[in-house]
Write an enzyme that holds these catalytic residues in place. Sequence first.
Site, PDB file in Angstrom:
ATOM      1  N   ALA A 122       0.819  -1.211   0.000  1.00 55.77           N
ATOM      2  CA  ALA A 122       0.000   0.000   0.000  1.00 55.77           C
ATOM      3  C   ALA A 122       0.852   1.260   0.000  1.00 55.77           C
ATOM      4  CB  ALA A 122      -0.921   0.004   1.212  1.00 55.77           C
ATOM      5  N   GLU A 136       4.124   2.510  -6.958  1.00 60.15           N
ATOM      6  CA  GLU A 136       4.909   2.104  -8.123  1.00 60.15           C
ATOM      7  C   GLU A 136       4.294   2.605  -9.431  1.00 60.15           C
ATOM      8  OE1 GLU A 136       1.609  -0.430  -8.727  1.00 60.15           O
ATOM      9  OE2 GLU A 136       2.618   0.194  -6.908  1.00 60.15           O
ATOM     10  N   ASP A 170       9.848  33.260 -35.974  1.00 61.43           N
ATOM     11  CA  ASP A 170      10.190  33.959 -37.209  1.00 61.43           C
ATOM     12  C   ASP A 170       8.908  34.574 -37.761  1.00 61.43           C
ATOM     13  OD1 ASP A 170      11.513  34.853 -39.408  1.00 61.43           O
ATOM     14  OD2 ASP A 170      11.512  32.928 -40.452  1.00 61.43           O
TER      15      ASP A 170
END
Length: 842
Positions: free
Chosen positions: A272, A276, A318
């Site tokens: 718990a 993970e 640009d």
Amino acid sequence: MTEQNKNQLKGLTKDEVRVLQEKFGKNRLVPEKKENFFLKIIQVLKEPMFLLLIAAAIIYFLLGEPRDGTIMLVFVVGIISIDVIQEWKTDKTLNALKNLSAPHITVIRDGIECTINSEDLVPGDLMMIAEGVKLPADGKVIKANDLCIDESSLTGEAEGVWKCIDDSGNKDYWKKDHCYAGTLVTQGTGVILIEKIGAETEYGKIGINVAEAPDRPTPMEKQTRKLVKVCAAIAAVLFLLVCIITYFNLPDHQLKERLIESILSGITLAMAMIPEEFPVILTVFLSMGAWRLAKKNSLVRRLPSVETLGAVSVLCVDKTGTITMNKMRVRECWAISNNIKETNKIMGMACEVDAYDPMEHAMLDYCEENNIAKEELFKGELISEYSFTNERKMMGHVWKLNGEVVIASKGSPEKILTLCNLDKNEKKIIESKIFNMSSQGLRVIGIGKMILKDEKDIPETLEECSLEFLGLVGLQDPPRENVKNDIASCVRAGIRVVMITGDNGITASAIAKQVGIPHSSVIITGDELNTMTDDELQERIKDVSIFSRVMPEHKMRIVKAFKENGDVVAMTGDGVNDAPALKYADIGIAMGKRGSEVSREAADLILLDDNFSTIVDTIKDGRRIYDNIRKAIGYVFTIHIPIAFASLLAPMLNIRPSMLLLLPVHVVLLELIIDPTCSIVLERQPAESDIMERKPRNPKESILTTSVLVKSIIQGMILFVASFASYYLYLKANPEQAEVARSIGLAIIMLSNVLLVQVNSSESEFAYKSLINLKKDHVMWAVGIGTLIGLGVILYTPIAEFLSLAPLNLNQIFRVVVTSVAAVMWYEIVKLFKKIRKGRIK
């Protein structure tokens, strides 16, 4: 060109290509390595969570409980399958993205020009190359037009090599009538007959044994791994604590059973405590985010850039093609002597015969519109030319026409004027006209000519010419349709839009005003940049958004100055010389249509449509992805808290291991719900309505901020109290019905999980609005409804007995629903107060 070469220009047929691909394979320097499927499974099994699951299953078998052990292993296989399938989908997505971002090249096949992946080249192909292309194979030059190639990557010689069709007299290893993979076209165009591909090329021979550098973890990956390690360390300490407490709570058990039960309780808590899911969240969200961006014409080449997108505070763009449509048109032509036809003719003669520059296309189209055909413009003999360079900013063609030598020149008016003999009055008139045309947002080009009697008198350089000034041409590249709204969106989002252009400052300023770029009247020119120190530039850029007449090296200085000021910089570019600035920026954005292969390689993102709107959409989606990653991590903490605290508190309350709220098998069951919720459902959440009205996030800020952590802890604790109190109170009143008590607590957690996703999907909008936004999302409904069906299956089928659960009656179900709603939906009241508070501030 020989008759053989003319025939060769038809290229290969489809059948010939198929045969050659079977014979020679793909055009790859190093064969692609295929990952072993079983190695992927082993990688998953090495995670701490799965080691704990397998340990728990072994303990069940040692206890003489093969049924529970088997169920545990079935669940292990289930979770491994989810992880492996998710990883397979991620790999599939990344491979698809890799194919999209693969270098492309233009070839002639069946007599038709077509664009293919460079990997699909075969010997015998006719490859068409132009400025900015990085060559993907070796071949013989069969057509060349001012073709110059930088071969320094192979030869170490910095000077460009001018290519020709025949170099039979040259005994050197490197031939001028051949081109080589890995080299770069710096000027001109050409057609190359492919002779060698892949590892057979000169570049391939050098690189075949060079191992690829290992992937390095990104800052976010480091953060998540560190977080998992910290949680794992805490879990290890609590594991020992729970084992000891449980052991002393079971004095009536035999030693073996006491040990095994104690270890099982500790394993439940440890499982718990270890989140993970974090690495899975990061991988899935970034890869799926990149895939979604690709569908919107924004191709992510480096996954970590998806994370950085949400922090962009300065966007350097640009003018041409990004803010404007990149469709040049001649809007005005002015002749100082009123001889418009001569000015137009010299303008056309100064263009390339095979023009590929949009500006030259516009000039030649203008000549056609004014009854000056190409045949008339180019009927003379082209003797030589003065090439355009960034330093020179002008070019010229030398024609032999009607017994005279005519030098037709065009370029920056400032540069052309330096080559003309004009009196003060003429200069004043010309400069006034330049200002007038530039103020209208026109790109102004100066036109000049020189007449010579003999070829011997042709100057070596254009700078040595003495030109007659003819006039000015004003070209316009109109702004894109929605760019004004997009820039307004950037301003609201706290993103500074900075225009960096090689164009005239007045022209750039006029366009900037049209599209709503702030500070558009203040301009820094390239010449001014040359006189500034880095410290001066850092100070000046704080209120300047227009940089004109800049050189490519200036772009890198500008990007560096913004970064030194603490900004996160996104930079667009399309040329070979833009590559350093793209590489140096936090996010390099290359143009997919007009961009060079080198700029695309240096970039983090490639715009497939060269559209400013796509940049804004990409930043918005980057913010959405980062938001959802944060929500997912917050969710993981929230949902793990009731699981962990239930396992931690039970031994302290003297609850026997067999009567625990959650046994290891139930923790695994919850993991089957948590994994798809955090990695699929939350990844699909749409952007919040105010996402482009917030300031850019601080790039140094941890993904798990104090506010996210506090919110997760409060939500998790309330959910824990709701589930554990319901379970514990029922257990106290009915000690013989531990299965029913467990079912109540587990049902509350599972039902709350479904509600939690909707509540946490937005920090500002209410859950019902989030639900409406996703009403057509089949995946979200599948996971939500699947969770409810799964709850019904484990409570009301024979599976309940295997899982040590029991069915609930209608009264108990009603209490579970009410408790779950109260445990989660309270946060909607918090949102209401936030809205009221914001309303008062406004």
